[in-house]
Design a protein around this motif. Sequence first.
Motif, PDB file in Angstrom:
ATOM      1  N   LEU A  65       1.079  52.837 -29.354  1.00  0.00           N
ATOM      2  CA  LEU A  65      -0.294  53.168 -29.753  1.00  0.00           C
ATOM      3  C   LEU A  65      -0.429  54.669 -30.001  1.00  0.00           C
ATOM      4  O   LEU A  65      -1.064  55.082 -30.981  1.00  0.00           O
ATOM      5  CB  LEU A  65      -1.289  52.720 -28.689  1.00  0.00           C
ATOM      6  CG  LEU A  65      -2.751  53.069 -29.005  1.00  0.00           C
ATOM      7  CD1 LEU A  65      -3.220  52.336 -30.266  1.00  0.00           C
ATOM      8  CD2 LEU A  65      -3.653  52.743 -27.837  1.00  0.00           C
ATOM      9  N   LEU A  66       0.180  55.484 -29.158  1.00  0.00           N
ATOM     10  CA  LEU A  66       0.127  56.930 -29.366  1.00  0.00           C
ATOM     11  C   LEU A  66       0.733  57.307 -30.716  1.00  0.00           C
ATOM     12  O   LEU A  66       0.164  58.111 -31.474  1.00  0.00           O
ATOM     13  CB  LEU A  66       0.842  57.651 -28.221  1.00  0.00           C
ATOM     14  CG  LEU A  66       0.824  59.167 -28.266  1.00  0.00           C
ATOM     15  CD1 LEU A  66      -0.601  59.701 -28.153  1.00  0.00           C
ATOM     16  CD2 LEU A  66       1.686  59.730 -27.156  1.00  0.00           C
ATOM     17  N   LEU A  67       1.866  56.714 -31.040  1.00  0.00           N
ATOM     18  CA  LEU A  67       2.497  56.998 -32.333  1.00  0.00           C
ATOM     19  C   LEU A  67       1.671  56.435 -33.488  1.00  0.00           C
ATOM     20  O   LEU A  67       1.643  57.016 -34.579  1.00  0.00           O
ATOM     21  CB  LEU A  67       3.918  56.435 -32.358  1.00  0.00           C
ATOM     22  CG  LEU A  67       4.898  57.189 -31.456  1.00  0.00           C
ATOM     23  CD1 LEU A  67       6.210  56.420 -31.336  1.00  0.00           C
ATOM     24  CD2 LEU A  67       5.140  58.589 -31.994  1.00  0.00           C
ATOM     25  N   ALA A  68       0.991  55.328 -33.252  1.00  0.00           N
ATOM     26  CA  ALA A  68       0.110  54.777 -34.294  1.00  0.00           C
ATOM     27  C   ALA A  68      -1.066  55.721 -34.555  1.00  0.00           C
ATOM     28  O   ALA A  68      -1.530  55.848 -35.689  1.00  0.00           O
ATOM     29  CB  ALA A  68      -0.385  53.398 -33.895  1.00  0.00           C
ATOM     30  N   ILE A  69      -1.540  56.388 -33.516  1.00  0.00           N
ATOM     31  CA  ILE A  69      -2.595  57.386 -33.703  1.00  0.00           C
ATOM     32  C   ILE A  69      -2.061  58.550 -34.543  1.00  0.00           C
ATOM     33  O   ILE A  69      -2.760  59.069 -35.424  1.00  0.00           O
ATOM     34  CB  ILE A  69      -3.141  57.852 -32.335  1.00  0.00           C
ATOM     35  CG1 ILE A  69      -3.904  56.696 -31.669  1.00  0.00           C
ATOM     36  CG2 ILE A  69      -4.036  59.075 -32.482  1.00  0.00           C
ATOM     37  CD1 ILE A  69      -4.266  56.934 -30.215  1.00  0.00           C
ATOM     38  N   VAL A  70      -0.811  58.933 -34.293  1.00  0.00           N
ATOM     39  CA  VAL A  70      -0.167  59.961 -35.128  1.00  0.00           C
ATOM     40  C   VAL A  70      -0.107  59.470 -36.578  1.00  0.00           C
ATOM     41  O   VAL A  70      -0.334  60.241 -37.519  1.00  0.00           O
ATOM     42  CB  VAL A  70       1.244  60.301 -34.598  1.00  0.00           C
ATOM     43  CG1 VAL A  70       2.000  61.197 -35.569  1.00  0.00           C
ATOM     44  CG2 VAL A  70       1.154  60.955 -33.233  1.00  0.00           C
ATOM     45  N   LEU A 168      -3.179  46.638 -33.349  1.00  0.00           N
ATOM     46  CA  LEU A 168      -2.411  47.272 -32.280  1.00  0.00           C
ATOM     47  C   LEU A 168      -3.335  47.782 -31.174  1.00  0.00           C
ATOM     48  O   LEU A 168      -3.030  47.651 -29.990  1.00  0.00           O
ATOM     49  CB  LEU A 168      -1.556  48.416 -32.830  1.00  0.00           C
ATOM     50  CG  LEU A 168      -0.595  49.058 -31.835  1.00  0.00           C
ATOM     51  CD1 LEU A 168       0.414  48.042 -31.309  1.00  0.00           C
ATOM     52  CD2 LEU A 168       0.126  50.231 -32.487  1.00  0.00           C
ATOM     53  N   VAL A 169      -4.481  48.321 -31.558  1.00  0.00           N
ATOM     54  CA  VAL A 169      -5.459  48.753 -30.550  1.00  0.00           C
ATOM     55  C   VAL A 169      -5.944  47.545 -29.741  1.00  0.00           C
ATOM     56  O   VAL A 169      -6.062  47.615 -28.513  1.00  0.00           O
ATOM     57  CB  VAL A 169      -6.650  49.486 -31.216  1.00  0.00           C
ATOM     58  CG1 VAL A 169      -7.781  49.706 -30.223  1.00  0.00           C
ATOM     59  CG2 VAL A 169      -6.190  50.823 -31.801  1.00  0.00           C
TER      60      VAL A 169
END
Length: 187
Positions: A65-70, A168-169
Motif C-alpha cells: 500500500l505504501l508503494l501504491a501511494i508512491v 488495494l486500499v
Amino acid sequence: MNVASEAGTPDRSASLLLVPFLVGAVVSVVLGVYGNVHAPTGVAVNVAGFSGPLEAKVWLASAALLLAIVQVGSALVMYGKIGPSDPPRWTGAVHRWSGRVAFLLTIPVAVHCLYALGFQAATPRVLIHSAAGTLFFGAFTVKMLGLRLDGLPGWALPVLGGTSFTLLVALWWTSSLWFFTTFGIRF
C-alpha cells in the motif's frame, strides 16, 4: 474529446479495452472460484523475520500500500497535476519500479489468502476482503494489458490505476488495519 464522444456515441478507442477487460474478468473469476472450492489449509506462506504468516501478510500488504501511494503520487507528477510543470525524468522510473515491487509484495499475500484461507463470506469484512482480493488482481491485469495498447482514451489508465489502488486500499483496510487495531502492532 472527439466529435463522436461529444455526440454521445462511445469512443471507439475505448473498445480497445474489451480484451483486457475479458482477461481481467477471467483472472478474477478463476481466483474467486479457486478460493471458494479449494479447502483452506490454514497454513501457506511464512516469511522469515515475522512471528507468523498473518504478521507477514499484514506487513507485506502495508508495504504494498505504501508503494501504491508512491505510484499515485508519481502518476500525479507525471500527468502534471502536482509538482513542477516539467517532471523530473526519474519520475517514470519511480512509478514503474514502485508498481513492480508493490505487485511482487502482493503475491505471497494472495497465495496465503487463497491457499490457506480461501474465499470466505463469514462476515461483511471478510466478504469485502475476499471480493476485493479477486477484483484487485483482475483490475491489475486490465491495467497492465492496457499499458501496452496504443490509442486508448486519456481517461483509461488513470481510471484503471485508480481502480487498482482503490481495491488495494480496501484489501489493506479489511485485513492489515483490522489486524493492527484488533491484535496490535506485531511483527
